[in-house]
Motif scaffolding. Sequence first.
Motif, PDB file in Angstrom:
ATOM      1  N   GLY A  32       0.848  -1.221   0.054  1.00 22.60           N
ATOM      2  CA  GLY A  32       0.048   0.023  -0.181  1.00 22.60           C
ATOM      3  C   GLY A  32       0.916   1.294   0.016  1.00 22.60           C
ATOM      4  O   GLY A  32       0.479   2.462   0.091  1.00 22.60           O
ATOM      5  N   HIS A  33       2.205   1.133   0.053  1.00 20.56           N
ATOM      6  CA  HIS A  33       3.089   2.428   0.043  1.00 20.56           C
ATOM      7  C   HIS A  33       3.968   2.057  -1.240  1.00 20.56           C
ATOM      8  O   HIS A  33       4.085   1.355  -1.735  1.00 20.56           O
ATOM      9  CB  HIS A  33       3.930   2.296   1.353  1.00 20.56           C
ATOM     10  N   THR A  34       4.581   3.196  -1.434  1.00 23.17           N
ATOM     11  CA  THR A  34       5.652   3.461  -2.547  1.00 23.17           C
ATOM     12  C   THR A  34       6.914   3.705  -1.994  1.00 23.17           C
ATOM     13  O   THR A  34       7.172   3.898  -0.870  1.00 23.17           O
ATOM     14  CB  THR A  34       5.183   4.647  -3.502  1.00 23.17           C
ATOM     15  N   ALA A  35       7.893   3.344  -2.802  1.00 23.20           N
ATOM     16  CA  ALA A  35       9.400   3.542  -2.567  1.00 23.20           C
ATOM     17  C   ALA A  35       9.608   5.034  -2.198  1.00 23.20           C
ATOM     18  O   ALA A  35      10.316   5.344  -1.364  1.00 23.20           O
ATOM     19  CB  ALA A  35      10.281   3.202  -3.718  1.00 23.20           C
ATOM     20  N   GLY A  36       8.912   6.030  -2.916  1.00 24.03           N
ATOM     21  CA  GLY A  36       9.117   7.320  -2.774  1.00 24.03           C
ATOM     22  C   GLY A  36       8.646   7.647  -1.236  1.00 24.03           C
ATOM     23  O   GLY A  36       9.229   8.407  -0.387  1.00 24.03           O
ATOM     24  N   GLU A  37       7.451   7.005  -0.757  1.00 23.85           N
ATOM     25  CA  GLU A  37       7.124   7.218   0.494  1.00 23.85           C
ATOM     26  C   GLU A  37       7.913   6.779   1.544  1.00 23.85           C
ATOM     27  O   GLU A  37       8.146   7.575   2.551  1.00 23.85           O
ATOM     28  CB  GLU A  37       5.505   6.666   0.797  1.00 23.85           C
ATOM     29  N   ALA A  38       8.505   5.598   1.108  1.00 26.04           N
ATOM     30  CA  ALA A  38       9.382   5.264   2.190  1.00 26.04           C
ATOM     31  C   ALA A  38      10.717   5.949   2.298  1.00 26.04           C
ATOM     32  O   ALA A  38      11.188   6.117   3.029  1.00 26.04           O
ATOM     33  CB  ALA A  38       9.931   3.850   1.791  1.00 26.04           C
ATOM     34  N   LEU A  39      11.330   6.410   1.191  1.00 32.50           N
ATOM     35  CA  LEU A  39      12.406   7.077   1.232  1.00 32.50           C
ATOM     36  C   LEU A  39      12.140   8.698   1.940  1.00 32.50           C
ATOM     37  O   LEU A  39      12.992   9.251   2.731  1.00 32.50           O
ATOM     38  CB  LEU A  39      12.938   7.646  -0.181  1.00 32.50           C
ATOM     39  N   ARG A  40      11.061   9.243   1.617  1.00 33.35           N
ATOM     40  CA  ARG A  40      10.562  10.267   2.273  1.00 33.35           C
ATOM     41  C   ARG A  40      10.567  10.259   3.958  1.00 33.35           C
ATOM     42  O   ARG A  40      10.651  10.806   4.835  1.00 33.35           O
ATOM     43  CB  ARG A  40       9.396  11.215   2.063  1.00 33.35           C
ATOM     44  N   THR A  41      10.064   8.896   4.513  1.00 30.57           N
ATOM     45  CA  THR A  41       9.915   8.528   5.673  1.00 30.57           C
ATOM     46  C   THR A  41      11.499   8.338   6.236  1.00 30.57           C
ATOM     47  O   THR A  41      11.787   8.664   7.228  1.00 30.57           O
ATOM     48  CB  THR A  41       9.106   7.299   5.802  1.00 30.57           C
ATOM     49  N   SER A  42      12.216   8.044   5.432  1.00 31.10           N
ATOM     50  CA  SER A  42      13.767   7.712   5.627  1.00 31.10           C
ATOM     51  C   SER A  42      14.447   9.269   6.341  1.00 31.10           C
ATOM     52  O   SER A  42      14.896   9.363   7.319  1.00 31.10           O
ATOM     53  CB  SER A  42      14.721   7.335   4.780  1.00 31.10           C
ATOM     54  N   ALA A  43      13.889  10.116   5.515  1.00 32.28           N
ATOM     55  CA  ALA A  43      14.617  11.444   5.537  1.00 32.28           C
ATOM     56  C   ALA A  43      13.849  12.221   7.219  1.00 32.28           C
ATOM     57  O   ALA A  43      14.651  12.657   7.831  1.00 32.28           O
ATOM     58  CB  ALA A  43      13.942  12.559   4.504  1.00 32.28           C
ATOM     59  N   ARG A  44      12.503  11.721   7.166  1.00 36.28           N
ATOM     60  CA  ARG A  44      11.923  12.199   8.490  1.00 36.28           C
ATOM     61  C   ARG A  44      12.542  11.566   9.598  1.00 36.28           C
ATOM     62  O   ARG A  44      12.631  12.283  10.502  1.00 36.28           O
ATOM     63  CB  ARG A  44      10.226  11.838   8.321  1.00 36.28           C
ATOM     64  N   LEU A  45      12.930  10.129   9.451  1.00 38.62           N
ATOM     65  CA  LEU A  45      13.466   9.530  10.400  1.00 38.62           C
ATOM     66  C   LEU A  45      14.712  10.126  11.057  1.00 38.62           C
ATOM     67  O   LEU A  45      15.323  10.078  12.054  1.00 38.62           O
ATOM     68  CB  LEU A  45      13.566   8.079  10.241  1.00 38.62           C
ATOM     69  N   ALA A  46      15.583  10.491   9.687  1.00 38.18           N
ATOM     70  CA  ALA A  46      16.915  10.883  10.028  1.00 38.18           C
ATOM     71  C   ALA A  46      16.887  12.336  10.807  1.00 38.18           C
ATOM     72  O   ALA A  46      17.711  12.446  11.605  1.00 38.18           O
ATOM     73  CB  ALA A  46      17.622  11.033   8.738  1.00 38.18           C
TER      74      ALA A  46
END
Length: 363
Positions: A32-46
């Motif tokens: 239900g999610h995309t790679a783009g969403e996962a990468l933006r989440t990584s930025a938020r997590l960082a």
Amino acid sequence: MADQTHEPVRGTARGRAPVPLSVLDLVAVGEGHTAGEALRTSARLARLAEARGFHRYWVAEHHSMPGIASSSPAVILAYLASQTTRIRLGSGGVMLPNHAPLVVAEQFGTLAAMAPGRVDLGLGRATGTDQVTARALRRAGGAATGDSFPADVAELLAFLHDDFPDGHPYRRVHAVPGPVQGPSARRPAVWLLGSSGFSARLAGHLGLPFAFAHHFAAHNTIPALDLYRTTFRPSPLLSEPYAIVGVFAFAAETEERARDQALTGALTTVRFRTGHPGLVPTPEEARSHVFTPREREILAGWLDNAVYGTPDTVRDRLDALRKRTDADELMLASNAHGLRERVTSLSLIADSYGLPYQAPQPA
């Protein structure tokens, strides 16, 4: 101390954490999610990890796995460098058999020029994928193997230090950006990663810091760390052994929610190990999955070594792991399904250790 590295931090992180805490990001992509969403989440997590005083943020290299979007660590780290200002960034790791050492030296030299003083280059001996994909990654010479790892590490270090001896065929080849440009060029700090004694022994012999993947080889943790410490030789890069232990850690407000998310990561691992990689399943899918006997064996081993539950439970189990392994640092991994839940988990763990919030600086 050589100018390109930093002695790994010793002492305690801010707050009540007995050792520094760090993050390993697989950039998990859930159903239900995309790679783009996962990468933006990584930025938020960082950004969150930086604000809460976590010491470093690493991304791991994997290939041909739909549920993991971290096939290009150097590209992701450049993105994260633009989003942060203080936290150390690195690879956990670059799978060296997949790459020519010169390419890795150039990529991480570029990163070190972008974010001087805060780039780690963690190196793995495995390929992070299957052998067919590994051959596709290095078509010119076929698939590399771990057998060449010590020689590849030595070659990479020589490129990073620009110190091939006279007469070496690469003596006039320079990794740019890098030290050939002068003493102001900073080099990344090199780490060896492993899940067995091979890399532990090599890290000890080379006098490099070592990170052990407890989250998928827990039975080897103590033997590998003991081997690393007993074989360690001081080097210009590191004066005494320094070991990170990587562990799956996930916190939620309730035990049930934490187990649901842990189960999604566990099923992802089960599918990968049985030859059926895919997106990280939802908690509902994971709960309803009918496990075969072989899958149950993998599941039990994974869950036994994962740390999940309420924040206090997670903190207590992390502290116990630290005492058992005498780790100098803990690195927390999470390939759970929920993107928001991963952010919440990191915040809850920081809260459980009393880590204060420090407002981000402009990137």
